[in-house]
Scaffold this active site. Structure first.
Site, PDB file in Angstrom:
ATOM      1  N   ARG A  75       0.835  -1.207   0.000  1.00  0.00           N
ATOM      2  CA  ARG A  75       0.000   0.000   0.000  1.00  0.00           C
ATOM      3  C   ARG A  75       0.867   1.253   0.000  1.00  0.00           C
ATOM      4  O   ARG A  75       2.061   1.202   0.319  1.00  0.00           O
ATOM      5  CB  ARG A  75      -0.922   0.013   1.199  1.00  0.00           C
ATOM      6  CG  ARG A  75      -0.219  -0.348   2.498  1.00  0.00           C
ATOM      7  CD  ARG A  75      -1.239  -0.355   3.633  1.00  0.00           C
ATOM      8  NE  ARG A  75      -0.926  -1.395   4.594  1.00  0.00           N
ATOM      9  CZ  ARG A  75      -1.315  -1.359   5.869  1.00  0.00           C
ATOM     10  NH1 ARG A  75      -2.015  -0.346   6.326  1.00  0.00           N
ATOM     11  NH2 ARG A  75      -1.013  -2.342   6.693  1.00  0.00           N
ATOM     12  N   ARG A  94      10.408   7.525   3.845  1.00  0.00           N
ATOM     13  CA  ARG A  94      10.232   8.895   4.344  1.00  0.00           C
ATOM     14  C   ARG A  94      11.133   9.178   5.549  1.00  0.00           C
ATOM     15  O   ARG A  94      11.573  10.324   5.743  1.00  0.00           O
ATOM     16  CB  ARG A  94       8.756   9.138   4.681  1.00  0.00           C
ATOM     17  CG  ARG A  94       7.901   9.233   3.400  1.00  0.00           C
ATOM     18  CD  ARG A  94       6.423   9.103   3.664  1.00  0.00           C
ATOM     19  NE  ARG A  94       5.930  10.142   4.551  1.00  0.00           N
ATOM     20  CZ  ARG A  94       4.672  10.195   4.987  1.00  0.00           C
ATOM     21  NH1 ARG A  94       3.789   9.259   4.619  1.00  0.00           N
ATOM     22  NH2 ARG A  94       4.287  11.164   5.774  1.00  0.00           N
ATOM     23  N   ASP A 126       0.608   5.424   1.387  1.00  0.00           N
ATOM     24  CA  ASP A 126      -0.157   6.292   2.290  1.00  0.00           C
ATOM     25  C   ASP A 126      -0.868   7.419   1.547  1.00  0.00           C
ATOM     26  O   ASP A 126      -0.566   7.699   0.394  1.00  0.00           O
ATOM     27  CB  ASP A 126       0.789   6.913   3.325  1.00  0.00           C
ATOM     28  CG  ASP A 126       1.037   5.972   4.489  1.00  0.00           C
ATOM     29  OD1 ASP A 126       0.297   4.988   4.636  1.00  0.00           O
ATOM     30  OD2 ASP A 126       1.995   6.228   5.256  1.00  0.00           O
TER      31      ASP A 126
END
Lengths: 250, 250
Positions: free
Chosen positions: A51, A198, A53
């Site tokens: 997935r 990130r 975000d």
């Protein structure tokens, strides 16, 4: 039944993320609704490589689905694109063997992270690059990036929310490229933990600002403590660039 | 009272156009609301060089307003940007004389129109370029563009909705530039009628496709009939690039 492998791009801005949720517009939900319409109301599940975000983009996300509809690969792409909104684009569809699985067959992934270094923000790029107007030592960032190469326990670079037990991953390549006032961080690895890219980016930004020295990276990895690494960089600069498979046809 | 001249960029995607309307989010309304807050509830009108339609962008739109607040020019920009949403960016603020008027003092304007020629659309550029996947003869488009130079009656290139009586305008420059698969049309003139740039672009696209010959441009201008020119190109590729004034300080 035929298994179809689909490569898809999406602009994550107006999605509450990839994965279906009780409420909110999602990439998976949007694509499944179109497939269900094509299958005369019969629900069709799609399975992605992983997935992304809310606000995270994809240039080459991959998913697969099974269908009894006999449509040539190219026609699948055209039919889906004609029904999908214009922030999702089906780039490629191919028939694969039943043993192919978009997630479990993946051998690696590449993410890109775009940083806009201009003094003023750019209204046209606000959802597609992280605006960072402060000074950065790019050479230090390159040096620090190289220290992530190889196989490590990435606990320090994983969200506390992560429930995965095995946090060992391999980074194959980690490049920092400058083009005008855009800095693109390109990282390719065996796989990535939740928020890992990130956090890697946020850590390199602290190196670039001189808050961390490149040589401290090894100690941060060894410390296995999220608190040692940098902040999680914003979603808007992140792109899932490509998912690799050992063999296209599996 | 001081008159302030402001240069502003905005992404037109999420606005119902520049000018305030009974309903819908507008650029003017958004900026005026922020100025009113700064002026303790007192309404402040802003006067732009001209309006832009829904979906049309600005890189260098100019407006002016009058204020009794004594704030240095740079601080105005920072204060406004801190309160404005991130699809509007104040780029420059300067104090000007009372005789300056953003619309009536303007001596010219430059618009850019971006066309993406890739086969597949780009999800990240969907609001910022017109996707045109068909073949184009760019040399013919350049030749046709040059035939618009000079002073002409642009009735053929003006929306039927236009209520302006004088449709004579001067085009100073009209360039067609290729960079990769992006074609940028740059037109600079004394002023432009309603929809005029988008109709000029639509006409050049018909030339590029061979539906019109470059030499037909002069007859279309002379015909003074909207039906002779090409379709109005979509708003998403259009940018108000710059507004020119004879003297910065007037």
């Amino acid at each position: 039944m035929a298994r179809m492998k689909v490569t898809v791009a999406y602009d994550g801005t107006e999605f509450a993320g990839y994965q279906v949720q009780p409420s909110g517009r999602t990439v998976q939900g949007t694509i499944q609704a179109v497939l269900q319409k094509m299958h005369k109301g019969e629900p069709v599940g799609i399975f992605a490589s992983g997935r992304t975000d809310a606000g995270v983009h994809a240039i080459g996300q991959v998913f697969h689905f099974d269908t009894h509809m006999e449509i040539p690969s190219e026609a699948w792409g055209k039919a889906l694109n004609a029904m999908l909104p214009n922030d999702i684009l089906i780039k490629d569809v191919e028939m694969v063997s039943d043993s192919f699985h978009s997630r479990f067959s993946a051998t690696g992934k590449e993410y890109h992270y775009k940083i806009l270094r201009s003094k003023q923000p750019d209204v046209f790029q606000r959802n597609h690059m992280f605006h960072f107007p402060y000074s950065l030592n790019v050479e230090d960032m390159k040096q620090a990036a190289s220290l992530f190469l190889g196989t490590h326990d990435f606990t320090s670079f994983s969200s506390a929310k992560s429930e995965v037990e095995d946090k060992i991953r391999t980074i194959f390549a980690f490049d920092v490229e400058e083009e005008g006032n855009v800095l693109t961080l390109k990282v390719r690895g065996s796989g990535f933990l939740y928020n890992m890219v990130r956090i890697l980016v946020g850590t390199l930004l602290e190196v670039g600002q001189g808050k961390l020295k490149p040589k401290e990276i090894s100690a941060i990895i060894k410390g296995k403590d999220r608190a040692l690494a940098g902040k999680t960089a914003p979603a808007n600069g992140l792109y899932l660039f490509r998912v690799d498979y050992a063999d296209k046809t599996e």
